[in-house]
Design an enzyme around this catalytic site. Structure first.
Site, PDB file in Angstrom:
ATOM      1  N   HIS A  46      40.232  81.700  57.645  1.00 37.02           N
ATOM      2  CA  HIS A  46      39.182  82.560  58.195  1.00 37.02           C
ATOM      3  C   HIS A  46      38.097  82.931  57.185  1.00 37.02           C
ATOM      4  O   HIS A  46      37.087  83.515  57.564  1.00 37.02           O
ATOM      5  CB  HIS A  46      39.791  83.843  58.764  1.00 37.02           C
ATOM      6  CG  HIS A  46      40.587  83.636  60.006  1.00 37.02           C
ATOM      7  ND1 HIS A  46      40.111  82.969  61.104  1.00 37.02           N
ATOM      8  CD2 HIS A  46      41.863  84.007  60.321  1.00 37.02           C
ATOM      9  CE1 HIS A  46      41.039  82.939  62.051  1.00 37.02           C
ATOM     10  NE2 HIS A  46      42.109  83.558  61.609  1.00 37.02           N
ATOM     11  N   ARG A  71      45.990  80.186  51.710  1.00 34.93           N
ATOM     12  CA  ARG A  71      46.287  80.099  53.141  1.00 34.93           C
ATOM     13  C   ARG A  71      45.535  78.903  53.697  1.00 34.93           C
ATOM     14  O   ARG A  71      44.315  78.840  53.631  1.00 34.93           O
ATOM     15  CB  ARG A  71      45.877  81.366  53.907  1.00 34.93           C
ATOM     16  CG  ARG A  71      46.202  81.193  55.407  1.00 34.93           C
ATOM     17  CD  ARG A  71      46.153  82.467  56.196  1.00 34.93           C
ATOM     18  NE  ARG A  71      44.807  82.961  56.407  1.00 34.93           N
ATOM     19  CZ  ARG A  71      44.507  83.974  57.234  1.00 34.93           C
ATOM     20  NH1 ARG A  71      45.482  84.580  57.905  1.00 34.93           N
ATOM     21  NH2 ARG A  71      43.264  84.386  57.367  1.00 34.93           N
ATOM     22  N   ASP A 173      46.617  89.244  64.941  1.00 35.19           N
ATOM     23  CA  ASP A 173      46.978  88.224  65.921  1.00 35.19           C
ATOM     24  C   ASP A 173      48.260  88.587  66.655  1.00 35.19           C
ATOM     25  O   ASP A 173      48.391  88.337  67.861  1.00 35.19           O
ATOM     26  CB  ASP A 173      47.128  86.859  65.236  1.00 35.19           C
ATOM     27  CG  ASP A 173      45.802  86.132  65.108  1.00 35.19           C
ATOM     28  OD1 ASP A 173      45.041  86.092  66.088  1.00 35.19           O
ATOM     29  OD2 ASP A 173      45.517  85.604  64.030  1.00 35.19           O
TER      30      ASP A 173
END
Length: 253
Positions: A46, A71, A173
């Site tokens: 992201h 990540r 999420d």
């Protein structure tokens, strides 16, 4: 091979304090690394970071004792192997929803016979040492993100995947998947109960539990609960918050 301090912290019963890098810049990464974080995560999912900008960020982090984590964007073997070859000492993989997902994650991040990782640690040997291959499987840390209702349904199966070191809760999420509003810290009851369940089952299976937070206060509370890695904010959010404090004081004169 260079020690992975995450493992040392956990073996001693401690909790690692992790920072987050969303800005694609080596100087901001170096500045963050100089502040004393136990680890820093370069966010390819992201954040604004791509593979080419990740490399100098990892090089900047390596000027310190801070552990470099990446990540990845998704559960895909190519990017997992490339970030490890670039010197990441831990990987966080999003949206691991089944035991099969967890098994593939372990396979992609471990050399045979434990996995299917291809050999080519082009920068990893510079960072980790000439004996990288001999020790990589025992040194690298693999996090599976638990952030969906499906993952909750399959939680024990995921946690029992051999070779999985840790799970990382993405509260926003997870909250959305459970029909709650996205949040880091003040979770709705259903999401907070899910977090507690993940922590309890992780401890039962001997898997480290990690979680994302928005504030130090929330992170300290999570450590008290038993989480062994807590992420606090990000470089972008910290920069914005610092600037806001300065401007607020100036406008109040």
């Amino acid at each position: 091979m260079r020690e992975n301090k995450l493992r040392s912290i956990w073996q001693g019963g401690g909790a690692a304090v992790n920072g987050w890098l969303a800005i694609a810049n080596s100087f901001s990464a170096e500045t963050m690394a100089q502040q004393g974080w136990d680890s820093l995560t370069v966010d390819l999912q992201h954040g604004m970071v791509d593979y080419q900008s990740m490399i100098p960020m990892l090089q900047a982090i390596s000027t310190t004792e801070t552990v470099p984590i990446v990540r990845v964007p998704w559960l895909e073997p190519g990017i997992l192997m490339k970030v490890l070859d670039a010197g990441a000492y831990a990987v966080i993989c999003p949206m691991v929803n089944t035991r099969e997902d967890a098994q593939r994650l372990v396979a992609y991040t471990h050399y045979a016979p434990q996995g299917t990782r291809s050999f080519g640690p082009i920068r990893a040997t510079l960072y980790g040492g000439a004996d990288y291959f001999q020790h990589a499987n025992r040194t690298i840390v693999t996090f599976a993100m638990i952030e969906t209702a499906q993952a909750l349904d399959n939680l024990d199966a995921i946690l029992s995947a051999e070779g999985l070191d840790a799970v990382y809760i993405g509260p926003s999420d997870l909250s959305i998947s459970l029909g709650c509003k996205p949040s880091f810290d003040e979770l709705e009851t259903k999401a907070e109960q899910a977090v507690a369940h993940i922590l309890a089952r992780s401890r039962h299976h001997g898997v480290v539990a990690a979680i994302h937070n928005g504030t130090p206060e929330s992170a300290l509370r999570r450590i008290q609960q038993g989480f062994q890695l807590v992420t606090i904010s990000s470089d972008a959010r910290l920069m914005a918050a610092g600037a806001q404090q300065v401007i607020a004081k100036m406008r109040a004169r």
